[in-house]
Design a protein around this motif. Sequence first.
Motif, PDB file in Angstrom:
ATOM      1  N   SER A  32       0.836  -1.208   0.000  1.00 33.34           N
ATOM      2  CA  SER A  32       0.000   0.000   0.000  1.00 33.34           C
ATOM      3  C   SER A  32       0.867   1.254   0.000  1.00 33.34           C
ATOM      4  O   SER A  32       0.608   2.192  -0.758  1.00 33.34           O
ATOM      5  CB  SER A  32      -0.930  -0.001   1.218  1.00 33.34           C
ATOM      6  OG  SER A  32      -1.670   1.188   1.288  1.00 33.34           O
ATOM      7  N   HIS A  36       0.966   3.970  -3.119  1.00 34.83           N
ATOM      8  CA  HIS A  36       0.600   5.370  -2.872  1.00 34.83           C
ATOM      9  C   HIS A  36       1.756   6.310  -3.201  1.00 34.83           C
ATOM     10  O   HIS A  36       1.550   7.367  -3.810  1.00 34.83           O
ATOM     11  CB  HIS A  36       0.133   5.568  -1.424  1.00 34.83           C
ATOM     12  CG  HIS A  36      -1.283   5.172  -1.208  1.00 34.83           C
ATOM     13  ND1 HIS A  36      -1.646   3.905  -0.815  1.00 34.83           N
ATOM     14  CD2 HIS A  36      -2.431   5.869  -1.339  1.00 34.83           C
ATOM     15  CE1 HIS A  36      -2.963   3.843  -0.713  1.00 34.83           C
ATOM     16  NE2 HIS A  36      -3.465   5.024  -1.036  1.00 34.83           N
ATOM     17  N   ALA A  63       1.459   4.178   6.311  1.00 32.16           N
ATOM     18  CA  ALA A  63       1.445   2.734   6.066  1.00 32.16           C
ATOM     19  C   ALA A  63       2.838   2.133   6.284  1.00 32.16           C
ATOM     20  O   ALA A  63       2.973   1.048   6.853  1.00 32.16           O
ATOM     21  CB  ALA A  63       0.947   2.442   4.654  1.00 32.16           C
ATOM     22  N   ALA A  87      -4.832   0.387   7.697  1.00 39.01           N
ATOM     23  CA  ALA A  87      -5.244  -0.397   6.527  1.00 39.01           C
ATOM     24  C   ALA A  87      -6.731  -0.229   6.228  1.00 39.01           C
ATOM     25  O   ALA A  87      -7.125  -0.004   5.078  1.00 39.01           O
ATOM     26  CB  ALA A  87      -4.904  -1.865   6.745  1.00 39.01           C
ATOM     27  N   LEU A  91      -8.426   1.508   2.894  1.00 39.89           N
ATOM     28  CA  LEU A  91      -9.352   0.754   2.056  1.00 39.89           C
ATOM     29  C   LEU A  91     -10.714   1.441   2.009  1.00 39.89           C
ATOM     30  O   LEU A  91     -11.319   1.557   0.938  1.00 39.89           O
ATOM     31  CB  LEU A  91      -9.496  -0.681   2.568  1.00 39.89           C
ATOM     32  CG  LEU A  91     -10.476  -1.568   1.799  1.00 39.89           C
ATOM     33  CD1 LEU A  91     -10.053  -1.721   0.342  1.00 39.89           C
ATOM     34  CD2 LEU A  91     -10.580  -2.928   2.488  1.00 39.89           C
ATOM     35  N   THR A 123      -3.568  -2.198  -4.477  1.00 39.01           N
ATOM     36  CA  THR A 123      -3.561  -1.588  -3.150  1.00 39.01           C
ATOM     37  C   THR A 123      -4.834  -1.923  -2.378  1.00 39.01           C
ATOM     38  O   THR A 123      -4.799  -2.111  -1.163  1.00 39.01           O
ATOM     39  CB  THR A 123      -3.289  -0.070  -3.201  1.00 39.01           C
ATOM     40  OG1 THR A 123      -2.926   0.372  -1.894  1.00 39.01           O
ATOM     41  CG2 THR A 123      -4.463   0.724  -3.675  1.00 39.01           C
ATOM     42  N   GLU A 127      -4.633  -3.676   1.191  1.00 40.64           N
ATOM     43  CA  GLU A 127      -5.244  -3.055   2.367  1.00 40.64           C
ATOM     44  C   GLU A 127      -6.277  -3.977   3.014  1.00 40.64           C
ATOM     45  O   GLU A 127      -6.386  -4.014   4.250  1.00 40.64           O
ATOM     46  CB  GLU A 127      -5.861  -1.712   1.979  1.00 40.64           C
ATOM     47  CG  GLU A 127      -4.795  -0.682   1.662  1.00 40.64           C
ATOM     48  CD  GLU A 127      -5.251   0.494   0.825  1.00 40.64           C
ATOM     49  OE1 GLU A 127      -4.404   1.374   0.557  1.00 40.64           O
ATOM     50  OE2 GLU A 127      -6.438   0.547   0.420  1.00 40.64           O
TER      51      GLU A 127
END
Length: 145
Positions: A32, A36, A63, A87, A91, A123, A127
């Motif tokens: 993740s 990002h 993260a 997480a 999400l 991702t 997540e």
Amino acid sequence: MATEFQERHSGTGRLLLRRVLQLVTAAALAVSAAVHADLAPGYDAIGAHLTQGTLFRLEAAVAALAALLVLVAGHRRSVWVFAALVAASALGVLLLYRYVDVGALGPVPNMYEPAWFPKKTTTAIAEAVATVTAIAGFLTARRPH
């Protein structure tokens, strides 16, 4: 004798389970974070003072921190709570802005993007995995005495 054997091996099993949960959770959070961070420059133009790119960089940093904490302090229930919140919130935001045009919220830009593409899917899966494994880590971590 059998009780001592069972206690020793249940402790080993619990430790092995915690290690697996730590590795899977940290890896999912790292995915993740990497996605990002990789996508952030492409979103720098979205927003005025606070851009979507900036929010992506912040998510990547948080993260990554959660992944590191899970690896070094996975025996602490608070670390698992933090990892699960990081997480699950990532999400949740991803799914919200995928399916709902929320619009701008104060300084937060309108991040509505009604499409799936490989990095977004990756991702989202990472997540979701991190959320589930962090909750499992919390449930299996020893309570403080």
